[in-house]
Scaffold this active site. Structure first.
Site, mmCIF file in Angstrom:
data_model
loop_
_atom_site.group_PDB
_atom_site.id
_atom_site.type_symbol
_atom_site.label_atom_id
_atom_site.label_comp_id
_atom_site.label_asym_id
_atom_site.label_seq_id
_atom_site.Cartn_x
_atom_site.Cartn_y
_atom_site.Cartn_z
ATOM 1 N N TYR A 194 80.998 26.604 49.500
ATOM 2 C CA TYR A 194 80.532 27.640 48.359
ATOM 3 C C TYR A 194 80.643 28.991 48.769
ATOM 4 C CZ TYR A 194 79.363 24.070 44.762
ATOM 5 O OH TYR A 194 79.276 23.100 43.917
ATOM 6 N N LYS A 252 80.235 13.403 57.087
ATOM 7 C CA LYS A 252 81.609 12.896 57.039
ATOM 8 C C LYS A 252 81.765 13.204 58.419
ATOM 9 C CE LYS A 252 85.504 11.229 55.443
ATOM 10 N NZ LYS A 252 85.513 9.848 54.889
ATOM 11 N N ASP A 268 81.668 8.992 51.663
ATOM 12 C CA ASP A 268 82.197 8.358 50.677
ATOM 13 C C ASP A 268 81.620 6.994 50.385
ATOM 14 O OD1 ASP A 268 82.621 7.724 53.494
ATOM 15 O OD2 ASP A 268 84.877 7.537 53.303
ATOM 16 N N ASP A 279 76.585 18.628 45.294
ATOM 17 C CA ASP A 279 76.790 18.739 44.064
ATOM 18 C C ASP A 279 77.467 17.477 43.512
ATOM 19 O OD1 ASP A 279 77.647 20.365 41.846
ATOM 20 O OD2 ASP A 279 79.590 20.364 42.658
ATOM 21 N N ASP A 324 75.765 14.607 40.508
ATOM 22 C CA ASP A 324 76.019 14.254 39.083
ATOM 23 C C ASP A 324 76.403 12.693 39.055
ATOM 24 O OD1 ASP A 324 76.506 16.768 38.413
ATOM 25 O OD2 ASP A 324 78.450 16.372 37.635
#
Ligand code: IPM
Ligand code: MG
Length: 359
Positions: free
Chosen positions: A140, A192, A224, A248, A252
């Site tokens: 970001y 990751k 993942d 983020d 969701d």
């Protein structure tokens, strides 16, 4: 006396923030907390009036407040603007400038909503986890960032940088260990590390810090796989610690475990005033129709009382009121089910506020 900056923003932001204020006033009345609200403009609303998503007056107001109650920003009207002039930039600048690095997104299924989730009840029953998202670093914000011509002259390249320093990882991980210590003492760090250098450092720093917290069980999960396990076996998670972009996306996804994204509150904490916002965003398609679910904003107000004002009984009273109203069968459109009573945004806010007053 506590000063609350109110930033309604765009889309459904104003209507849900209004209900959250209503409920805060009721809680303030019942628990003798003197609250003063002052409104600031932000996002698309600020672009339209002052050509900037975060006017200096709004910034000053936030700085001088004890806490910020935030609605949502963005909408199709501003979609064609470049990223650095969009409504979202107002929120991102606030997060960065106020150093709101710790974003708490609790995902708790209220039992009356067990069948509102698109997932099977055996999967979601008893879900109670918290996504702790790093909020001021990573893709970001890190430089270089931008769009510029490629050196071979064959077009352009869009660049974002995923960069985390040891102190950035340490400060968010510390929050993670502390929150886990107040919950079920289980911290799962998401990364990751099989591919990304930033993740390798992340894993190393978090692992080293774990020695300071011998009573917390730490494990690591690849992002993942985490996305899959959240749907497969969400009860295995207590606190999920993730960098900005992973957090983020995963939050969701996790929202669906709680029935609807309209149920999920958040708190963004740092050194200065905390910022409290529903995670659902501006939902322009249902704005101004009395359709939005105000419970995420109302639950964010409860987090404000808990984290910024240290008013735990008032925070708990709001959460109990929400549960009670759901148990009585009241539902907004997004969580409506056969046999329940559908109500609009304002009526839902009234019901919770009345319940808070009654105690
Ligand atoms: C969120 C939102 C924001 C983000 C947007 C509105 C900039 O998706 O808070 O999750 O990406 O952080
Ligand atoms: Mg998001």
């Amino acid at each position: 006396m506590a000063r609350i900056a109110v930033l309604p923003g765009d889309g459904v932001g104003p209507e849900v923030v209004w209900e959250a204020m209503k409920v805060l006033k009721s809680a303030g009345g019942r628990f003798g907390i003197h609250l003063e609200f002052e409104e600031g403009i932000v996002g698309g609303a600020a672009i339209d009036r002052l050509r900037t998503p975060l006017p200096p007056e709004t910034w000053t107001l936030c700085r001088a407040s004890d806490a910020i109650l935030f609605g949502a920003v963005g909408g199709p009207r501003w979609d064609s603007l470049p990223v650095d002039r969009r409504p979202e930039r107002g929120l991102l600048t606030l997060r960065k400038d106020l150093q709101l690095y710790a974003n708490l997104r609790p995902v708790k299924l209220f039992p009356p909503l067990i069948d509102a989730s698109p997932l099977k009840r055996e999967i979601v029953e008893g879900v109670d986890l918290l996504v702790l998202r790093e909020l001021t670093g990573g893709l970001y914000f890190a430089e270089p960032k931008g769009i510029w011509p490629t050196s071979d002259g064959r077009g352009e390249q869009g660049v974002d940088t995923l960069n985390y320093t040891t102190p950035e990882i340490e400060r968010i991980a510390r929050v993670g260990f502390q929150i886990a210590g107040r919950r079920r003492r289980h911290l799962t760090s998401v990364d990751k590390a099989n591919v990304l250098a930033s993740s390798q450092l992340w894993r190393r720093v978090v692992t080293t810090m774990a020695r300071e917290y011998p009573d917390i069980e730490l494990d690591h999960i690849l992002v993942d796989n985490c996305a899959m396990q959240l749907i497969r076996e969400p009860r295995r998670f207590d606190v999920l610690l993730a960098e900005n972009t992973f957090g983020d996306i995963l939050s969701d996804e996790a929202a669906m475990l709680a029935g609807s994204i309209g149920m999920l509150p958040s708190a963004s904490l740092g050194e200065g005033p905390g910022l409290y916002e529903p995670i659902h965003g501006s939902a322009p398609d249902i704005a101004d129709q009395d359709k939005a679910n105000p419970l995420a904003a109302i639950l964010s107000a409860a987090m404000l009382l808990r984290h910024s004002l240290r008013q735990e009984p008032a925070a708990a009273a709001i959460e109990i009121a929400v549960l009670d109203v759901l148990e009585q069968g009241y539902r907004t459109m997004d969580i409506m089910q056969p046999g329940k009573k559908q109500v609009g945004t304002a009526r839902m806010g009234d019901l919770v506020a009345e319940r808070v007053v009654k105690g």
